[in-house]
Design a protein around this motif. Structure first.
Motif, PDB file in Angstrom:
ATOM      1  N   TRP A 342       0.832  -1.199   0.000  1.00  0.00           N
ATOM      2  CA  TRP A 342       0.000   0.000   0.000  1.00  0.00           C
ATOM      3  C   TRP A 342       0.867   1.249   0.000  1.00  0.00           C
ATOM      4  CZ3 TRP A 342      -5.036  -0.807  -0.770  1.00  0.00           C
ATOM      5  CH2 TRP A 342      -5.581  -2.029  -0.399  1.00  0.00           C
ATOM      6  N   ALA A 343       0.451   2.235  -0.774  1.00  0.00           N
ATOM      7  CA  ALA A 343       1.185   3.495  -0.859  1.00  0.00           C
ATOM      8  C   ALA A 343       0.205   4.660  -0.851  1.00  0.00           C
ATOM      9  CB  ALA A 343       2.033   3.523  -2.136  1.00  0.00           C
ATOM     10  N   ILE A 344       0.706   5.867  -0.596  1.00  0.00           N
ATOM     11  CA  ILE A 344      -0.123   7.073  -0.632  1.00  0.00           C
ATOM     12  C   ILE A 344       0.235   7.862  -1.882  1.00  0.00           C
ATOM     13  CG2 ILE A 344      -0.720   9.241   0.509  1.00  0.00           C
ATOM     14  CD1 ILE A 344      -0.187   7.917   3.172  1.00  0.00           C
ATOM     15  N   ALA A 345      -0.764   8.129  -2.698  1.00  0.00           N
ATOM     16  CA  ALA A 345      -0.548   8.855  -3.953  1.00  0.00           C
ATOM     17  C   ALA A 345      -0.270  10.322  -3.684  1.00  0.00           C
ATOM     18  CB  ALA A 345      -1.778   8.712  -4.850  1.00  0.00           C
ATOM     19  N   SER A 346       0.535  10.917  -4.546  1.00  0.00           N
ATOM     20  CA  SER A 346       0.847  12.341  -4.404  1.00  0.00           C
ATOM     21  C   SER A 346      -0.377  13.220  -4.667  1.00  0.00           C
ATOM     22  CB  SER A 346       1.979  12.729  -5.356  1.00  0.00           C
ATOM     23  OG  SER A 346       1.621  12.443  -6.696  1.00  0.00           O
ATOM     24  N   SER A 347      -1.419  12.633  -5.253  1.00  0.00           N
ATOM     25  CA  SER A 347      -2.655  13.375  -5.513  1.00  0.00           C
ATOM     26  C   SER A 347      -3.543  13.476  -4.270  1.00  0.00           C
ATOM     27  CB  SER A 347      -3.450  12.691  -6.634  1.00  0.00           C
ATOM     28  OG  SER A 347      -3.694  11.325  -6.318  1.00  0.00           O
ATOM     29  N   SER A 348      -3.149  12.809  -3.182  1.00  0.00           N
ATOM     30  CA  SER A 348      -3.973  12.812  -1.974  1.00  0.00           C
ATOM     31  C   SER A 348      -4.099  14.211  -1.381  1.00  0.00           C
ATOM     32  CB  SER A 348      -3.381  11.864  -0.921  1.00  0.00           C
ATOM     33  OG  SER A 348      -4.133  11.908   0.273  1.00  0.00           O
ATOM     34  N   LYS A 349      -5.325  14.602  -1.106  1.00  0.00           N
ATOM     35  CA  LYS A 349      -5.585  15.894  -0.459  1.00  0.00           C
ATOM     36  C   LYS A 349      -5.469  15.799   1.060  1.00  0.00           C
ATOM     37  CE  LYS A 349      -6.694  18.043  -4.329  1.00  0.00           C
ATOM     38  NZ  LYS A 349      -6.465  16.938  -5.286  1.00  0.00           N
ATOM     39  N   ASP A 350      -5.551  14.558   1.572  1.00  0.00           N
ATOM     40  CA  ASP A 350      -5.481  14.337   3.015  1.00  0.00           C
ATOM     41  C   ASP A 350      -4.537  13.177   3.332  1.00  0.00           C
ATOM     42  OD1 ASP A 350      -7.575  16.193   4.187  1.00  0.00           O
ATOM     43  OD2 ASP A 350      -8.766  15.139   2.672  1.00  0.00           O
TER      44      ASP A 350
END
Length: 442
Positions: A342-350
């Motif tokens: 699992w990773a966090i996308a750079s497009s995440s607003k939060d």
């Protein structure tokens, strides 16, 4: 209605509200797992929404009694935080393309399930956020509570920062396995591979010697009808178990690493398996799992997801052991491992909320851990096999070249009959494939 009655009614409604709506009367919701305490602000994320992209439908009910399903875990998180978690389902075939589009558009993706194909390109293009900003990986209590899988974290570490995570409390923790038919070995008067492994004697040489004896004409018609081995994994296990990685990373840059005698020996071993020992059928790629289960082949190197099918087919005849090690390796084992996380996308607003949800969904309760491990032990065939697989999982290898377009196809072109010459002639093409993605660093 009297003022007294109205006051009592109001008090009952208010009491019910603060009791059943987390966060209204309870600012911090506390979860304790092992020695780690997770404090969740029940007000901070109310009304926010994050999107989780995965290539399978959300599981509504767990197969293990007493363990929350992903859906139940998500709904509990939503109730506590007041945030919404939306599951975006995409197929395996389309996930990379659709995730890429969502991230580059700057919206619609917070958490993404990635694999080795995304390294290093997605890091270079800054499509993922370093998780170190939001998760304290130095906190040993947190590490133990989640059960972070170290080899996954190591693989997805780029330029000193971690970009993807998963835990050990799922079947993907197990490595690829050399399945073998115990009965075939016993009938041929051969030693058990697992016993050889325990004694530190499970090597390529022994594998080939036993394989030569297992390849037989069992009905006396002059034709081979029992083969020692078949697998869809060809040169890969020989590379890993001889301590060879096709590329290495230096300062975040992939560097060609196949022009090495250890690699030559790995490809030569593949050639010898056929030309010298004749262990595989000529059409070895045809249904290796089915052939193994029918007793046509004696060994098959394949993933842990087929454990249940293998055990159902062979019962007590099923043996499990790591792949034998090569002459240049000092490791006890080095099997291929799962490459997804699992990773966090750079497009995440939060991203802070996304990281909190990652910890939440990857952290079973202490009781759930017990139940998950108990279930795994039963399904793999006992505590001894479970311990063996968990131990082997600490030394798994993930192909570092998987994220370089065209690299694996070039590896398929290497001639096992003359690997040194073949690798040297292909080296410019390998390096061109690497250079093509290095454009992302400029």
């Amino acid at each position: 209605m009297s003022k007294k009655s109205l006051f009592i009614l109001f008090f009952i409604i208010f009491f019910s509200f603060v009791t059943f709506v987390p966060g209204f009367g309870q600012r911090v919701y506390t979860v304790k797992v092992g020695n780690y305490t997770l404090n969740i602000d029940t007000q901070k994320y109310r009304g926010k929404t994050i999107y989780v992209w995965q290539h399978w439908p959300e599981v509504e009910k767990s197969d293990i009694s007493g363990v929350r399903s992903p859906k139940q875990s998500r709904e509990e998180f939503e109730k506590i935080t007041g945030a919404k978690v939306k599951i975006v389902y995409v197929t395996w075939e389309t996930k990379v393309e659709k995730q890429t589009a969502a991230i580059l558009s700057g919206s619609g993706a917070d958490i993404v399930y990635i694999d080795s194909r995304q390294k290093p390109t997605w890091m270079m293009k800054k499509m993922l956020l370093p998780l170190d900003r939001y998760i304290d990986f130095k906190d040993k209590n947190l590490w133990n509570a989640v059960g972070f899988r170290k080899n996954i974290l190591d693989y997805f570490t780029w330029r000193g920062q971690i970009y993807a995570v998963t835990n050990i409390y799922n079947d993907n923790v197990f490595p690829y396995i050399l399945y073998y038919n115990k009965e075939k070995f016993e009938m041929a008067g051969l030693p058990d591979p697992l016993e050889l492994y325990k004694q530190g004697k499970w090597t390529w040489d022994i594998f080939f010697e036993l394989g030569k004896q297992l390849t037989q004409d069992t009905n006396g018609d002059g034709k081979i009808d029992q083969y020692a081995y078949a697998s869809w994994r060809t040169y890969h296990p020989f590379l890993w178990t001889n301590d060879v990685l096709p590329i290495k990373y230096i300062g975040g840059r992939p560097v060609f690493n196949l022009d090495d005698p250890k690699a030559y020996r790995a490809f030569q071993a593949l050639y010898d398996m056929d030309a010298k020992y004749k262990m595989r059928p000529a059409d070895w790629w045809t249904d290796p799992q089915g052939r193994f289960q029918k007793g046509i082949t004696c060994m098959d190197y394949w993933g842990p997801w087929d454990l249940t099918n293998m055990r159902n087919a062979l019962g007590k005849k099923l043996g499990i052991v790591p792949f034998p090690k090569g002459p240049d390796s000092k490791k006890k084992s080095a099997d291929e491992g799962d490459d997804s996380a699992w990773a966090i996308a750079s497009s995440s607003k939060d991203p802070e909320l996304a990281a909190l949800y990652l910890i939440w969904m990857l952290m079973p309760t202490d009781k759930e851990k017990e139940l998950i491990v108990k279930d795994q032990i039963e399904r793999v065939g006992g505590k001894e096999i479970y311990d063996l697989l968990i131990d082997a999982s600490t030394r798994t290898v993930i192909n570092p070249a998987a994220g370089i377009p065209g690299f694996n196809e070039l590896m398929d072109q290497i001639d096992p009959a003359n690997p040194a010459k073949s690798i040297k002639s292909l080296k410019p093409k390998f390096e061109a494939a690497i250079n093509a993605i290095l454009e992302g660093l400029k």
